[in-house]
Write a protein that holds these residues in place. Structure first.
Motif, PDB file in Angstrom:
ATOM      1  N   GLN A 211       7.212   7.931   4.605  1.00 53.63           N
ATOM      2  CA  GLN A 211       6.596   6.621   4.228  1.00 53.63           C
ATOM      3  C   GLN A 211       7.302   5.696   5.593  1.00 53.63           C
ATOM      4  N   LEU A 212       6.365   4.342   6.112  1.00 53.12           N
ATOM      5  CA  LEU A 212       6.295   3.663   6.688  1.00 53.12           C
ATOM      6  C   LEU A 212       6.684   2.103   6.175  1.00 53.12           C
ATOM      7  N   VAL A 213       7.378   1.493   6.783  1.00 57.32           N
ATOM      8  CA  VAL A 213       8.511   0.436   5.940  1.00 57.32           C
ATOM      9  C   VAL A 213       7.860  -1.106   6.896  1.00 57.32           C
ATOM     10  N   ALA A 214       7.065  -2.045   6.594  1.00 55.18           N
ATOM     11  CA  ALA A 214       6.292  -3.307   7.951  1.00 55.18           C
ATOM     12  C   ALA A 214       7.177  -4.008   7.375  1.00 55.18           C
ATOM     13  N   VAL A 215       6.953  -5.250   8.398  1.00 53.82           N
ATOM     14  CA  VAL A 215       8.204  -6.856   7.428  1.00 53.82           C
ATOM     15  C   VAL A 215       7.463  -7.141   8.383  1.00 53.82           C
ATOM     16  N   ARG A 216       6.939  -9.186   8.266  1.00 58.30           N
ATOM     17  CA  ARG A 216       6.803  -9.808   9.101  1.00 58.30           C
ATOM     18  C   ARG A 216       7.625 -11.045   8.655  1.00 58.30           C
ATOM     19  N   LYS A 217       7.564 -12.014  10.179  1.00 53.57           N
ATOM     20  CA  LYS A 217       7.768 -13.513   9.652  1.00 53.57           C
ATOM     21  C   LYS A 217       8.220 -13.857  10.833  1.00 53.57           C
TER      22      LYS A 217
ATOM     23  N   GLU B 269       1.643 -12.176   4.761  1.00 51.98           N
ATOM     24  CA  GLU B 269       2.535 -13.506   5.244  1.00 51.98           C
ATOM     25  C   GLU B 269       3.440 -13.717   5.693  1.00 51.98           C
ATOM     26  N   ASP B 270       4.302 -14.586   5.913  1.00 47.09           N
ATOM     27  CA  ASP B 270       5.147 -15.003   6.285  1.00 47.09           C
ATOM     28  C   ASP B 270       6.360 -14.156   5.258  1.00 47.09           C
ATOM     29  N   GLY B 271       7.593 -13.191   5.553  1.00 52.73           N
ATOM     30  CA  GLY B 271       8.457 -12.740   4.674  1.00 52.73           C
ATOM     31  C   GLY B 271       8.474 -11.966   3.370  1.00 52.73           C
ATOM     32  N   GLU B 272       6.613 -11.285   4.050  1.00 54.15           N
ATOM     33  CA  GLU B 272       5.887 -10.123   3.215  1.00 54.15           C
ATOM     34  C   GLU B 272       7.122  -9.101   3.512  1.00 54.15           C
ATOM     35  N   LEU B 273       7.182  -7.397   3.330  1.00 55.65           N
ATOM     36  CA  LEU B 273       7.392  -6.482   3.527  1.00 55.65           C
ATOM     37  C   LEU B 273       6.085  -5.569   2.988  1.00 55.65           C
ATOM     38  N   ALA B 274       5.920  -4.537   3.179  1.00 61.33           N
ATOM     39  CA  ALA B 274       5.281  -3.659   2.797  1.00 61.33           C
ATOM     40  C   ALA B 274       5.985  -1.773   2.979  1.00 61.33           C
TER      41      ALA B 274
ATOM     42  N   CYS C  75       2.729  -4.027  -1.221  1.00 62.70           N
ATOM     43  CA  CYS C  75       2.655  -5.073  -0.444  1.00 62.70           C
ATOM     44  C   CYS C  75       4.645  -5.346  -1.525  1.00 62.70           C
ATOM     45  N   TYR C  76       4.960  -6.394  -1.091  1.00 58.00           N
ATOM     46  CA  TYR C  76       6.321  -7.406  -1.560  1.00 58.00           C
ATOM     47  C   TYR C  76       6.602  -8.366  -0.949  1.00 58.00           C
ATOM     48  N   ASN C  77       7.225  -9.097  -1.950  1.00 60.50           N
ATOM     49  CA  ASN C  77       7.402 -10.681  -1.945  1.00 60.50           C
ATOM     50  C   ASN C  77       9.169 -10.466  -0.817  1.00 60.50           C
ATOM     51  N   HIS C  78       9.335 -11.791  -0.455  1.00 63.52           N
ATOM     52  CA  HIS C  78      10.990 -11.195   0.540  1.00 63.52           C
ATOM     53  C   HIS C  78      11.528 -11.537  -0.886  1.00 63.52           C
TER      54      HIS C  78
ATOM     55  N   PRO D 164       6.660  -6.562  -6.060  1.00 68.19           N
ATOM     56  CA  PRO D 164       5.358  -5.963  -5.707  1.00 68.19           C
ATOM     57  C   PRO D 164       4.642  -7.079  -5.741  1.00 68.19           C
ATOM     58  N   ILE D 165       3.941  -7.321  -5.321  1.00 64.82           N
ATOM     59  CA  ILE D 165       2.672  -8.401  -4.497  1.00 64.82           C
ATOM     60  C   ILE D 165       1.236  -7.718  -4.684  1.00 64.82           C
ATOM     61  N   GLU D 166       0.077  -8.303  -4.811  1.00 65.67           N
ATOM     62  CA  GLU D 166      -0.947  -8.399  -4.496  1.00 65.67           C
ATOM     63  C   GLU D 166      -1.314  -8.103  -3.363  1.00 65.67           C
ATOM     64  N   LYS D 167      -2.321  -7.732  -2.556  1.00 65.02           N
ATOM     65  CA  LYS D 167      -2.695  -8.037  -1.050  1.00 65.02           C
ATOM     66  C   LYS D 167      -3.889  -8.392  -1.424  1.00 65.02           C
ATOM     67  N   GLU D 168      -5.041  -9.341  -0.566  1.00 67.50           N
ATOM     68  CA  GLU D 168      -5.938  -9.359  -0.284  1.00 67.50           C
ATOM     69  C   GLU D 168      -7.072  -8.574   0.348  1.00 67.50           C
ATOM     70  N   ILE D 169      -7.626  -7.614   0.188  1.00 69.43           N
ATOM     71  CA  ILE D 169      -8.466  -7.183   1.765  1.00 69.43           C
ATOM     72  C   ILE D 169      -9.422  -7.863   2.329  1.00 69.43           C
ATOM     73  N   THR D 170      -9.342  -8.032   3.852  1.00 65.47           N
ATOM     74  CA  THR D 170     -10.680  -8.340   4.024  1.00 65.47           C
ATOM     75  C   THR D 170     -11.221  -7.380   5.151  1.00 65.47           C
ATOM     76  N   THR D 171     -12.954  -7.417   5.128  1.00 66.51           N
ATOM     77  CA  THR D 171     -13.600  -6.479   6.065  1.00 66.51           C
ATOM     78  C   THR D 171     -13.853  -7.633   7.040  1.00 66.51           C
TER      79      THR D 171
END
Ligand code: F6R
Length: 611
Positions: free
Chosen positions: A171-177, A210-215, A224-227, A231-238
């Motif tokens: 596993q690798l955990v990521a967080v963003r704010k 997005e801010d406050g999200e973890l993955a 992905c997870y919210n704060h 669990p939340i769904e994440k939109e994938i963009t190309t």
């Protein structure tokens, strides 16, 4: 500013991490490091080195000395603690179980550190990031996600984090704010990165955190997870950038390549927006009430993007007669800005991640302003948080000193000013049509300027030894001088200042002495005579004058100045857009002759994600 890359998959992680970091070098950094899970040792292996990434890469034989399929890498731009091996990231917890890479600043790290020290936790670095690693271990009771969640409830500030735990090698955990971090979806592998250039070789499918999200990334997928850790769904963009767009393509420097790409970038930016004799901004509709009651415009940005705003103010006020205030992102929040629902706030940013600009945007939104942003990087934070966004479509800009982003921002803002004037009925039909026609001439005229670059190289060879250079001009030329001066100083390290030419005599003229180089800008016909007076003033005090003017004024200027650079005549709205090109080239050639590291000037970062 700091760069993060993380990989989990079936291939060797270290070479992928080092390659990804090399593509983030342009962001600016002073040390680098990687952490991988070493399956044989059953522990994390961490390697860090001060200086260029090459130092680390040499130590690791390009990554060949590490055997692992999961890891995180980091380029650090020092904030807390000097550049050093020990302050480099990844930072690890006391037992070595947790490794963290971080972009941003933990504002309350002093009190958290005091708390941990009181619990007997020993610290080895001066960084705020070590607090995060230690705190995760402190709360860790076998569930890494739960421990990270507890830490997030305690830390304040801006952070993008990549986290490895020795107990969870899959596993690798990521967080963003408030600091950028994207997710990359590969085939049997997944990534995190500060921006897409780091992973473009492996995948074009990205998700914007997005801010406050973890993955939580595994080989198989990304959850992905919210704060609240739901669990939340994440939109994938190309991503549609070509890989070549982020490579040098035979040029010696990215900056030169990007200067040369400007006509093409302008075509991409403008052609879809000028159709059948009309300025068309698809998808842009300002609320009718705002248009009716619009009584103030703010332009908010930093650095060169701010300089775009200074030009934009002249254009917008002349064309719409609405008062425009241009504010630095770093000042806006603290100046008690007068913003309400009848205020349009134009936010300008190449990266879309500049923290000061972002903070200003949020303040403007809190006060009720309507936010329209001009951004280059698609899907960036500023683009996503704006009510409306106009993309410049300049393509990836890698050199720290902005060039094609500046000209496309400026062209777009100028076109927006004309469009707004049309909407508000403050421009005559005749002027509207004549101005629009000029936009179509812009890329071709810019090609003409670029084709005469040898002249500029010659002037650079005459003046590259100067230690102090002044840029003077009036009105639009003053705004142009701000950018010319910044371009020169940031890459050549020559002290340089831009002055409104009429202001010199109120103090600064005392600095002009025999041989001082003054770059006198007089492209703006309306104030040409006055600009010439200022040239005479500095000549009388011994200055060497290098002028920039339009072709039709060349002869007149040549009587007074020592040397003359010219641009083709063009509608006044587009003069700064064209006029900046010789100044970019001048800065480039001067820096080249002084042996400077043009694409990576000292102390600078491409994307400034700290306050
Ligand atoms: C100068 C330069 C900087 C940026 C500034 C804002 O060449 O590139 O001054 O213009 O840091 O960056 P963005 O536009 O990404 O918000």
């Amino acid at each position: 500013m700091c760069g993060i890359v993380g990989y989990i998959g079936a291939e060797q992680a270290a070479p992928i991490l080092l390659d990804g970091l090399s593509r983030l070098e342009y962001r600016g950094y002073d040390s680098a490091g990687v952490a991988v899970f070493d399956a044989q040792a059953g522990a994390l292996a961490v390697h860090k080195a001060k200086g260029r990434l090459q130092v680390l890469s040499d130590q690791l034989h390009g990554g060949a000395t590490l055997n692992s399929t999961v890891g995180v890498g980091h380029t650090r731009w020092a904030t807390h603690g000097a550049p050093s091996d020990v302050n480099s990231h990844p930072q690890v917890s006391r037992s070595g179980k947790i490794a963290v890479v971080h972009n941003g600043i933990i504002e309350n790290y002093t009190e958290l550190k005091a708390f941990l020290v009181a619990q007997g936790v020993p610290f080895t670095s001066e960084t705020d990031t070590e607090v995060v690693a230690q705190l995760i271990e402190y709360f860790y009771e076998g569930d890494i996600l739960a421990a990270v969640g507890r830490v997030l409830r305690r830390i304040q500030g801006a952070y993008a984090l990549g986290i490895l735990c020795a107990d969870c090698p899959g596993q690798l955990v990521a967080v963003r704010k408030d600091s950028p971090l994207i997710l990359g979806y590969g085939q049997g592998c997944n990534f995190i990165a500060s921006d897409v250039t780091a992973i473009l070789r492996h995948t074009r499918r990205v998700g914007y955190m997005e801010d406050g999200e973890l993955a939580v990334l595994t080989r198989e997928g990304i959850q992905c997870y919210n704060h609240l850790i739901q669990p939340i769904e994440k939109e994938i963009t190309t991503v549609d950038w070509e890989i070549d767009a982020a490579e040098k393509g035979g040029y010696e420097h990215f900056m030169f390549k990007e200067i040369m790409e400007q006509p093409e970038a302008l075509r991409r930016c403008l052609s879809p927006r000028i159709r059948d004799g009309e300025a068309v901004f698809e998808g842009l509709s300002l609320p009718p009430d705002l248009l009716k009651h619009l009584h103030r415009i703010y332009i908010v940005a930093c650095g060169s993007s701010y300089h775009v705003g200074v030009v934009g103010k002249y254009h917008l006020e002349r064309l719409t007669r609405i008062p425009v205030e241009v504010a630095l992102g770093s000042e806006f929040r603290y100046m008690d800005p007068i913003v309400d629902e009848n205020t349009l706030v134009i936010v300008i940013s190449q990266s879309g991640e500049t923290l000061d600009t972002m903070a200003a945007l949020r303040e403007a939104r809190r006060l009720g302003g309507h936010i329209l942003s001009i951004v280059n990087v698609v899907g960036s934070s500023i683009a996503r948080e704006s009510d409306q966004v106009l993309y410049t479509w300049a393509g990836p800009e890698i050199a720290v000193a902005t060039t094609k982003a500046y000209t496309t921002q400026l062209a777009l803002l100028s076109l927006l000013a004309l469009w707004l004037a049309r909407e508000l009925d403050t421009v005559s039909d005749e002027e509207y049509r004549a101005t629009l026609a000029a936009f179509q001439e812009l890329p071709g005229k810019m090609e003409e300027v670029l084709s005469r670059r040898d002249d500029i190289q010659y002037f650079a060879s005459q003046y590259f030894n100067h230690n102090s250079i002044f840029f003077i001009g009036r009105n639009l030329d003053f705004a142009l001088g701000l950018e010319g001066s910044l371009k020169l100083k940031e890459i050549s390290y020559i002290h340089s200042e831009a002055y409104a030419a009429g202001e010199l005599k109120h103090g600064t003229i005392s600095l002009i002495e025999d041989g001082t180089l003054v770059v006198a800008l007089s492209t703006y016909g309306r104030l040409f005579a006055k600009a010439m007076n200022n040239v005479v003033e500095v000549k009388a005090r011994g200055a060497d004058v290098l002028s920039l003017t339009t072709q039709s004024c060349r002869e007149e200027v040549a009587h007074t100045a020592d040397a003359v650079m010219t641009i083709p005549d063009i509608h006044q709205l587009l003069l700064p857009c064209l006029g900046v090109v010789p100044l970019q080239l001048f800065a480039y050639y001067v820096a080249l002759m002084r042996g400077c590291d043009i694409d990576r000037p000292r102390n600078l970062a491409k994307s400034v994600t700290v306050e």
